[in-house]
Design a protein around this motif. Structure first.
Motif, PDB file in Angstrom:
ATOM      1  N   UNK A  13      -6.670  15.183 -35.709  1.00  0.00           N
ATOM      2  CA  UNK A  13      -8.103  15.386 -35.863  1.00  0.00           C
ATOM      3  C   UNK A  13      -8.636  16.274 -34.734  1.00  0.00           C
ATOM      4  N   UNK A  14      -8.222  15.967 -33.504  1.00  0.00           N
ATOM      5  CA  UNK A  14      -8.642  16.770 -32.353  1.00  0.00           C
ATOM      6  C   UNK A  14      -8.232  18.229 -32.544  1.00  0.00           C
ATOM      7  N   UNK A  15      -7.006  18.415 -33.058  1.00  0.00           N
ATOM      8  CA  UNK A  15      -6.470  19.746 -33.294  1.00  0.00           C
ATOM      9  C   UNK A  15      -7.367  20.536 -34.261  1.00  0.00           C
ATOM     10  N   UNK A  16      -7.739  19.902 -35.380  1.00  0.00           N
ATOM     11  CA  UNK A  16      -8.554  20.599 -36.377  1.00  0.00           C
ATOM     12  C   UNK A  16      -9.967  20.824 -35.836  1.00  0.00           C
ATOM     13  N   UNK A  17     -10.419  19.896 -34.990  1.00  0.00           N
ATOM     14  CA  UNK A  17     -11.748  20.033 -34.413  1.00  0.00           C
ATOM     15  C   UNK A  17     -11.877  21.350 -33.659  1.00  0.00           C
ATOM     16  N   UNK A  18     -10.781  21.795 -33.046  1.00  0.00           N
ATOM     17  CA  UNK A  18     -10.867  23.024 -32.268  1.00  0.00           C
ATOM     18  C   UNK A  18     -11.093  24.240 -33.159  1.00  0.00           C
ATOM     19  N   UNK A  41      -8.181  19.654 -23.426  1.00  0.00           N
ATOM     20  CA  UNK A  41      -9.207  19.611 -24.454  1.00  0.00           C
ATOM     21  C   UNK A  41     -10.123  18.409 -24.263  1.00  0.00           C
ATOM     22  N   UNK A  74     -14.416  18.937 -40.955  1.00  0.00           N
ATOM     23  CA  UNK A  74     -13.007  18.574 -40.832  1.00  0.00           C
ATOM     24  C   UNK A  74     -12.587  17.665 -41.981  1.00  0.00           C
ATOM     25  N   UNK A 113      -3.271  18.593 -25.034  1.00  0.00           N
ATOM     26  CA  UNK A 113      -4.616  18.400 -25.594  1.00  0.00           C
ATOM     27  C   UNK A 113      -5.453  17.465 -24.728  1.00  0.00           C
ATOM     28  N   UNK A 135     -13.543  24.257 -35.442  1.00  0.00           N
ATOM     29  CA  UNK A 135     -14.965  24.321 -35.778  1.00  0.00           C
ATOM     30  C   UNK A 135     -15.889  24.237 -34.582  1.00  0.00           C
ATOM     31  N   UNK A 142     -22.039  27.207 -37.330  1.00  0.00           N
ATOM     32  CA  UNK A 142     -21.542  26.654 -36.064  1.00  0.00           C
ATOM     33  C   UNK A 142     -21.327  27.733 -34.999  1.00  0.00           C
TER      34      UNK A 142
END
Lengths: 314, 292
Positions: free
Chosen positions: A135-140, B18, B281, B14, A142, B224
């Motif tokens: 999920x974190x990966x796909x968030x990057x 991140x 997402x 990450x 958008x 966005x």
């Protein structure tokens, strides 16, 4: 993102409707309303609007004068003839080209192994942790790049102060921003190839590393290649992250250089030359990527449109 | 264990690059200013969090003499205008290529995808060249006697910035719309026709309802980044009169005393966008699962 790698043949491609859509004669007979000329004209107008300005900007990079808007004859002066202001001879312009290539290479070399390993691990290891990080990966994909860039800026100026701003910070930022390409494309590919090849290899007595090297890597090669093309070209065109994380002439890539010189005035055709170099680089990579992808997937039934979509990251 | 080991480097990466960065932004947003040096002090411990920056920003948004409030309204106006114009231009083009391009579909697709491979800066540079006082746009307009004097397009005009945003982000919208429209089953349209619907009504009753999802995700994918845009208006106008919220955040980073304000604003922007981002997402996840 939705039609990556090898989705099955498009629905309806072999049916009567699909063929009729492709043959103009049948389509005319089936369709009493005729061809939508208005829509076609509109589409062409849009395409002209989207492409002609860029063609003109490329043209002005060959202008034999200092203007970006009045044509004064053809010349190569902004590329290499001018001994002071050309891309070849102006140290700042030359450094910008080198920096862009450097960042693209570093980022691709780090992001691809990282993303591919991540995709393999996450895809086979089902659990709460893996889905969270997916999920974190796909968030990057958008999250607005500015918000991410601001976070990176503070990270390197307030927490990891030894990194500071510069090439290392730019590379770390760009890898994080682009690692989702291999992670997502390889995962899509894993879903389509299924587990039967791995299981067959395991039944034949292959060990886990052998399966990786002999079975999975060849099967994943097209997806890895496509994501490398995407990462490399996204870094060439990236602006926000490198704009926030650069701090000197030596680590300012082309996009940031164009921006910093152009706003608030006439930056001169050397900037158009720089932009044209970026454009040519991207196109060479895109075309090589497209044909490379076609060659790598020639055993599979992948259409032109699908290969195009994959290379465009769609 | 093997798979976890493979995923581990990516997960650690990450977390460090991140997730931790956003905590740093939070710590700076909730930190205070070193009065002596004018540098921000990050509050790493949540117990030390102060609301000084947040209150400062709040006064800049709503207080008397607030300068951020009008900029937020302008940002929303530009983004809304640019994304609606993008949809009005993009939908017909995507619809044509998906439905009627026939054998020339690959050609159209290449032309639609081409802007993806051209740097945003180059595309803005192209318009700067054209819109200069002695540029081609003014030449054509004066030649046609549509304007008597060359227009100062780049002197801080809202419409120039809006058109710049449209030009910059429309390729993303079109590709999403194309992918969605292309997936619509032709049999549904034929069914509509067989039941006696004309072209317009087939479009309104079948195609349009089926393209609601691509329209939503396509709008999100343009809205966005537009909300975090600071370079388009900087290049095409460069005056404070067209500044967007991105310009405030970007400007804050160049002065240490304002870094706290920049951190608060970028956190607030992130908070405001969390819901649409998660929606995006989830929606793309669902449609890719359907495609497989």
């Amino acid at each position: 993102m939705t039609t990556t790698a090898a989705t099955p043949v498009q629905p309806g491609a072999g049916t009567v409707g699909g063929q009729a859509a492709r043959s103009p004669l049948l389509r005319l007979r089936r369709n009493p309303w005729g061809h939508p000329w208005f829509l076609e004209g509109f589409t062409w107008l849009y395409l002209l609007w989207s492409i002609v300005p860029i063609a003109l900007a490329v043209l002005f990079s060959f202008n034999n004068g200092k203007s970006q808007s009045v044509w004064q004859g053809f010349s190569w002066r902004w590329y290499f003839s001018d001994p002071v202001n050309s891309v070849l001879h102006d140290p700042q312009l030359r450094l910008a080209v080198i920096q862009t290539l450097r960042l693209s290479t570093y980022t691709t070399l780090i992001a691809i192994p990282l993303g591919v390993a991540f995709a393999l691990g996450i895809n086979r290891w089902r659990g709460y942790t893996s889905s969270t990080f997916n999920f974190v990966m796909i968030l990057s994909f958008v999250i607005p790049e500015l918000i991410f860039g601001v976070a990176m800026f503070f990270l390197f100026t307030d927490l990891f102060k030894s990194v500071g701003l510069g090439t290392l910070a730019e590379t770390l930022g760009l890898v994080t921003w682009n690692v989702s390409w291999p992670a997502i494309i390889v995962q899509a590919r894993l879903v389509t190839i299924g587990r039967q090849y791995e299981e067959a290899a395991a039944d034949l007595g292959a060990t886990q590393p052998q399966i990786m090297r002999r079975v999975m890597m060849p099967l994943l090669a097209p997806a890895i290649f496509a994501s490398a093309v995407l990462v490399f070209s996204s870094v060439i065109d990236d602006f926000v992250i490198v704009d926030l994380l650069n701090n000197s002439v030596g680590n300012t890539p082309m996009s940031v250089y164009i921006y910093s010189q152009q706003h608030g005035g006439n930056g001169g055709p050397a900037l158009n030359a720089l932009g044209t170099i970026m454009l040519v680089m991207s196109f060479v990579i895109a075309i090589a990527g497209y044909f490379g992808y076609r060659v790598m997937t020639r055993g599979e039934r992948i259409g032109t449109q699908q290969a195009l979509a994959t290379i465009a990251g769609a | 264990v093997f798979w976890a080991a493979l995923a581990a480097p990516g997960i650690i990466w990450l977390i460090l690059l991140f997730i931790v960065p956003f905590y740093v932004v939070l710590a700076i947003a909730a930190g205070q200013l070193n009065q002596l040096f004018g540098t921000p002090i990050a509050a790493w411990n949540p117990l030390d969090w102060s609301s000084a920056n947040l209150i400062g920003v709040w006064h800049n948004i709503v207080g008397s003499g607030a300068f951020v409030g009008p900029i937020i309204i302008r940002t929303l106006y530009y983004t809304a205008a640019a994304s609606v114009i993008s949809l009005l231009i993009g939908y017909p083009a995507a619809y044509f290529v998906a439905r009627f391009a026939g054998r020339r579909k690959a050609l159209f697709l290449v032309l639609l995808i081409a802007p993806f491979w051209i740097s945003y800066m180059m595309r803005m540079l192209a318009w700067i060249d054209l819109l200069q006082t002695n540029g081609y746009v003014n030449k054509v307009l004066t030649f046609l006697h549509l304007v008597s004097h060359p227009v100062n397009w780049l002197g801080g005009q809202s419409y120039t910035v809006i058109l710049g945003l449209v030009y910059g982000y429309i390729p993303y919208l079109i590709l999403v719309l194309y992918a969605g429209l292309d997936r619509i089953d032709g049999a549904l349209l034929e069914a509509g026709r067989d039941l006696g619907l004309g072209r317009v009504r087939t479009f309104l009753r079948v195609t349009l309802p089926l393209s609601r999802q691509p329209i939503l995700t396509g709008m999100l994918i343009t809205v966005l980044p537009m909300l975090g845009d600071y370079f388009t208006n900087q290049l095409l106008s460069g005056t404070p009169g067209t500044a967007m919220i991105g310009n405030v955040i970007d400007g804050d980073l160049s002065t240490q005393a304002f870094e706290g304000q920049g951190a608060v604003l970028s956190m607030l922007l992130l908070l405001a966008l969390v819901v649409p981002m998660i929606y995006y997402v989830v929606a793309t996840n669902r449609s890719s699962r359907e495609a497989v």
